[in-house]
Design a protein around this motif. Structure first.
Motif, PDB file in Angstrom:
ATOM      1  N   GLY A 182      67.612  53.597  49.261  1.00 66.03           N
ATOM      2  CA  GLY A 182      67.170  53.976  47.930  1.00 66.03           C
ATOM      3  C   GLY A 182      65.862  53.101  47.806  1.00 66.03           C
ATOM      4  N   LYS A 183      65.001  53.568  46.935  1.00 59.32           N
ATOM      5  CA  LYS A 183      63.770  53.045  46.601  1.00 59.32           C
ATOM      6  C   LYS A 183      63.454  53.113  45.207  1.00 59.32           C
ATOM      7  CE  LYS A 183      61.430  56.784  48.986  1.00 59.32           C
ATOM      8  NZ  LYS A 183      60.627  57.198  50.269  1.00 59.32           N
ATOM      9  N   ILE A 184      62.339  52.682  44.922  1.00 54.63           N
ATOM     10  CA  ILE A 184      61.642  52.694  43.596  1.00 54.63           C
ATOM     11  C   ILE A 184      60.233  53.218  43.679  1.00 54.63           C
ATOM     12  CG2 ILE A 184      63.444  51.262  42.069  1.00 54.63           C
ATOM     13  CD1 ILE A 184      61.171  49.198  42.129  1.00 54.63           C
ATOM     14  N   ARG A 185      59.619  53.802  42.819  1.00 53.79           N
ATOM     15  CA  ARG A 185      58.161  54.157  42.772  1.00 53.79           C
ATOM     16  C   ARG A 185      57.400  53.738  41.761  1.00 53.79           C
ATOM     17  NH1 ARG A 185      55.642  60.135  44.123  1.00 53.79           N
ATOM     18  NH2 ARG A 185      56.259  59.339  46.259  1.00 53.79           N
ATOM     19  N   ILE A 186      56.285  53.451  41.604  1.00 53.89           N
ATOM     20  CA  ILE A 186      55.360  53.126  40.562  1.00 53.89           C
ATOM     21  C   ILE A 186      54.250  53.967  40.964  1.00 53.89           C
ATOM     22  CG2 ILE A 186      54.012  51.440  39.538  1.00 53.89           C
ATOM     23  CD1 ILE A 186      55.946  49.296  40.262  1.00 53.89           C
ATOM     24  N   CYS A 187      53.862  54.944  39.881  1.00 52.96           N
ATOM     25  CA  CYS A 187      52.858  55.871  39.971  1.00 52.96           C
ATOM     26  C   CYS A 187      51.955  55.747  38.961  1.00 52.96           C
ATOM     27  CB  CYS A 187      53.630  57.160  40.184  1.00 52.96           C
ATOM     28  SG  CYS A 187      52.377  58.629  40.566  1.00 52.96           S
ATOM     29  N   ALA A 188      50.579  55.927  39.131  1.00 55.35           N
ATOM     30  CA  ALA A 188      49.688  56.230  38.268  1.00 55.35           C
ATOM     31  C   ALA A 188      50.030  57.505  37.303  1.00 55.35           C
ATOM     32  CB  ALA A 188      48.141  56.041  38.504  1.00 55.35           C
ATOM     33  N   PRO A 189      50.558  57.545  36.172  1.00 55.17           N
ATOM     34  CA  PRO A 189      50.742  58.692  35.259  1.00 55.17           C
ATOM     35  C   PRO A 189      49.452  59.534  35.240  1.00 55.17           C
ATOM     36  CG  PRO A 189      50.795  57.047  34.002  1.00 55.17           C
ATOM     37  CD  PRO A 189      50.300  56.392  35.155  1.00 55.17           C
ATOM     38  N   ILE A 190      48.882  60.381  36.003  1.00 56.80           N
ATOM     39  CA  ILE A 190      47.787  61.160  35.806  1.00 56.80           C
ATOM     40  C   ILE A 190      48.088  62.341  36.476  1.00 56.80           C
ATOM     41  CG2 ILE A 190      46.167  59.196  35.265  1.00 56.80           C
ATOM     42  CD1 ILE A 190      45.005  59.198  38.008  1.00 56.80           C
ATOM     43  N   PRO A 191      47.410  63.567  36.007  1.00 55.06           N
ATOM     44  CA  PRO A 191      47.437  64.900  36.962  1.00 55.06           C
ATOM     45  C   PRO A 191      46.424  64.989  37.936  1.00 55.06           C
ATOM     46  CG  PRO A 191      46.540  65.214  35.014  1.00 55.06           C
ATOM     47  CD  PRO A 191      46.840  63.759  34.953  1.00 55.06           C
ATOM     48  N   TRP A 192      46.658  65.733  38.709  1.00 53.65           N
ATOM     49  CA  TRP A 192      45.849  66.069  39.959  1.00 53.65           C
ATOM     50  C   TRP A 192      45.680  65.198  40.944  1.00 53.65           C
ATOM     51  CZ3 TRP A 192      45.020  70.860  40.175  1.00 53.65           C
ATOM     52  CH2 TRP A 192      44.934  71.515  39.128  1.00 53.65           C
ATOM     53  N   VAL A 193      45.475  63.839  41.003  1.00 51.84           N
ATOM     54  CA  VAL A 193      45.620  62.975  42.034  1.00 51.84           C
ATOM     55  C   VAL A 193      46.151  61.642  41.398  1.00 51.84           C
ATOM     56  CG1 VAL A 193      44.082  61.419  43.506  1.00 51.84           C
ATOM     57  CG2 VAL A 193      43.586  63.931  42.942  1.00 51.84           C
ATOM     58  N   ALA A 194      47.162  61.236  41.688  1.00 51.98           N
ATOM     59  CA  ALA A 194      47.941  60.259  41.098  1.00 51.98           C
ATOM     60  C   ALA A 194      48.593  59.466  42.429  1.00 51.98           C
ATOM     61  CB  ALA A 194      49.214  60.544  40.349  1.00 51.98           C
ATOM     62  N   PRO A 195      47.856  57.911  42.522  1.00 48.97           N
ATOM     63  CA  PRO A 195      48.437  57.028  43.415  1.00 48.97           C
ATOM     64  C   PRO A 195      49.482  56.503  43.138  1.00 48.97           C
ATOM     65  CG  PRO A 195      46.493  56.205  42.441  1.00 48.97           C
ATOM     66  CD  PRO A 195      46.700  57.454  41.832  1.00 48.97           C
ATOM     67  N   PHE A 196      50.514  56.372  44.216  1.00 47.75           N
ATOM     68  CA  PHE A 196      51.652  55.697  44.075  1.00 47.75           C
ATOM     69  C   PHE A 196      52.035  54.578  45.145  1.00 47.75           C
ATOM     70  CE2 PHE A 196      52.491  59.337  46.662  1.00 47.75           C
ATOM     71  CZ  PHE A 196      53.168  58.909  47.710  1.00 47.75           C
ATOM     72  N   ILE A 197      52.856  53.674  44.946  1.00 44.68           N
ATOM     73  CA  ILE A 197      53.583  52.679  45.831  1.00 44.68           C
ATOM     74  C   ILE A 197      55.187  52.651  45.521  1.00 44.68           C
ATOM     75  CG2 ILE A 197      52.769  50.801  44.185  1.00 44.68           C
ATOM     76  CD1 ILE A 197      52.307  49.048  46.608  1.00 44.68           C
ATOM     77  N   GLU A 198      55.796  52.421  46.650  1.00 42.87           N
ATOM     78  CA  GLU A 198      57.226  52.469  46.520  1.00 42.87           C
ATOM     79  C   GLU A 198      57.788  51.376  47.547  1.00 42.87           C
ATOM     80  OE1 GLU A 198      58.145  56.712  46.417  1.00 42.87           O
ATOM     81  OE2 GLU A 198      58.074  56.884  48.761  1.00 42.87           O
ATOM     82  N   SER A 199      59.082  51.012  47.434  1.00 42.84           N
ATOM     83  CA  SER A 199      59.587  50.003  48.369  1.00 42.84           C
ATOM     84  C   SER A 199      61.352  50.176  47.978  1.00 42.84           C
ATOM     85  CB  SER A 199      59.177  48.930  48.308  1.00 42.84           C
ATOM     86  OG  SER A 199      59.609  47.909  49.379  1.00 42.84           O
ATOM     87  N   GLY A 200      62.003  49.712  48.942  1.00 37.92           N
ATOM     88  CA  GLY A 200      63.521  49.763  48.563  1.00 37.92           C
ATOM     89  C   GLY A 200      64.164  48.836  49.738  1.00 37.92           C
ATOM     90  N   ILE A 201      65.303  49.550  50.126  1.00 41.16           N
ATOM     91  CA  ILE A 201      66.129  49.064  51.014  1.00 41.16           C
ATOM     92  C   ILE A 201      67.116  50.043  51.784  1.00 41.16           C
ATOM     93  CG2 ILE A 201      67.937  48.200  49.731  1.00 41.16           C
ATOM     94  CD1 ILE A 201      67.958  45.839  51.708  1.00 41.16           C
ATOM     95  N   GLY A 202      67.358  50.144  52.879  1.00 39.48           N
ATOM     96  CA  GLY A 202      68.155  51.241  53.533  1.00 39.48           C
ATOM     97  C   GLY A 202      68.686  50.978  54.860  1.00 39.48           C
ATOM     98  N   ALA A 203      69.293  51.916  55.473  1.00 42.03           N
ATOM     99  CA  ALA A 203      69.883  51.724  56.700  1.00 42.03           C
ATOM    100  C   ALA A 203      69.465  52.847  57.579  1.00 42.03           C
ATOM    101  CB  ALA A 203      71.705  51.648  56.512  1.00 42.03           C
ATOM    102  N   SER A 204      69.650  52.475  59.010  1.00 38.84           N
ATOM    103  CA  SER A 204      69.137  53.346  60.115  1.00 38.84           C
ATOM    104  C   SER A 204      70.320  53.398  61.010  1.00 38.84           C
ATOM    105  CB  SER A 204      67.926  53.016  60.875  1.00 38.84           C
ATOM    106  OG  SER A 204      66.782  52.778  59.883  1.00 38.84           O
ATOM    107  N   ILE A 205      70.739  54.620  61.314  1.00 37.42           N
ATOM    108  CA  ILE A 205      71.878  54.941  62.110  1.00 37.42           C
ATOM    109  C   ILE A 205      71.534  55.585  63.232  1.00 37.42           C
ATOM    110  CG2 ILE A 205      74.019  55.572  62.205  1.00 37.42           C
ATOM    111  CD1 ILE A 205      73.971  55.576  59.003  1.00 37.42           C
TER     112      ILE A 205
END
Length: 195
Positions: free
Chosen positions: A109-132
């Motif tokens: 699971g991760k969370i995203r923070i995004c600039a709330p604008i149309p057409w071109v919205a930059p975002f960044i996200e992070s979280g934690i998970g497992a690889s099997i």
């Protein structure tokens, strides 16, 4: 009329409030496909083998269930997979086959923070998970070869494109501390509304 900092602030509030209406809260599904490449955390000294490429590369797939809480914030459980290999013919006689590969299913699971604008919205996200799956990190200073479930830390950034930000291009990193490797991904995605 002289524009002051207060005028710019008021214009910014009016402009940004009208743009945030283009972003929607709610539930969505996002599908992504791309190319992933794994490498070791460590800077290696290969001696006479400086030209050897030990990075693995291959197909990356991922699906996300998006819970849009705000126009700029969402929670994203995800599941995906990465399948990598290396060139087995390195043209080096009497030398070990160094390689770094990941062949695993990814959940988390991760969370995203995004600039709330149309057409071109930059975002960044992070979280934690497992690889099997299977992880190989074989370099002059690391020898890790296991089929296991390992912790990973995702970190992603990119651009959501289009009037409703339905298309995405992004770069992702999945860091596997136990295997002493990281996987970099370039992917494209499309978001489908569930409402």
């Amino acid at each position: 009329m002289k524009l002051t900092l207060n005028h710019f602030f008021i214009l910014f509030i009016i402009f940004s409030s009208s743009l945030t209406q283009a972003q929607k809260t709610g539930n969505f599904i996002k599908a992504s496909i791309g190319y992933g490449s794994s490498s070791s955390y460590y800077i290696e000294d290969y001696g006479s083998q400086e030209e050897v490429d030990v990075m693995g590369g291959g197909l990356y797939l991922q699906g996300e269930y998006i819970i849009g809480l705000k126009s700029w914030f969402s929670v994203r459980p995800y599941a995906g997979a990465i399948f990598e290999s290396v060139d087995k013919d390195q043209n080096i006689q009497n030398q070990p086959q160094y390689k770094v590969t990941t062949n695993a299913f990814l959940v988390g699971g991760k969370i995203r923070i995004c600039a709330p604008i149309p057409w071109v919205a930059p975002f960044i996200e992070s979280g934690i998970g497992a690889s099997i799956g299977k992880f190989e990190t074989f370099t002059p200073s690391v020898n890790f070869n296991k089929s296991d479930a390992l912790l990973h830390i995702p970190f992603n950034f990119g651009l959501a494109l289009g009037r409703k930000n339905s298309f995405e291009i992004g770069f992702s990193g999945y860091f596997h501390p136990a295997a002493k490797q990281s996987t970099g991904v370039f992917a494209v995605g499309y978001t489908f509304p569930l409402d």
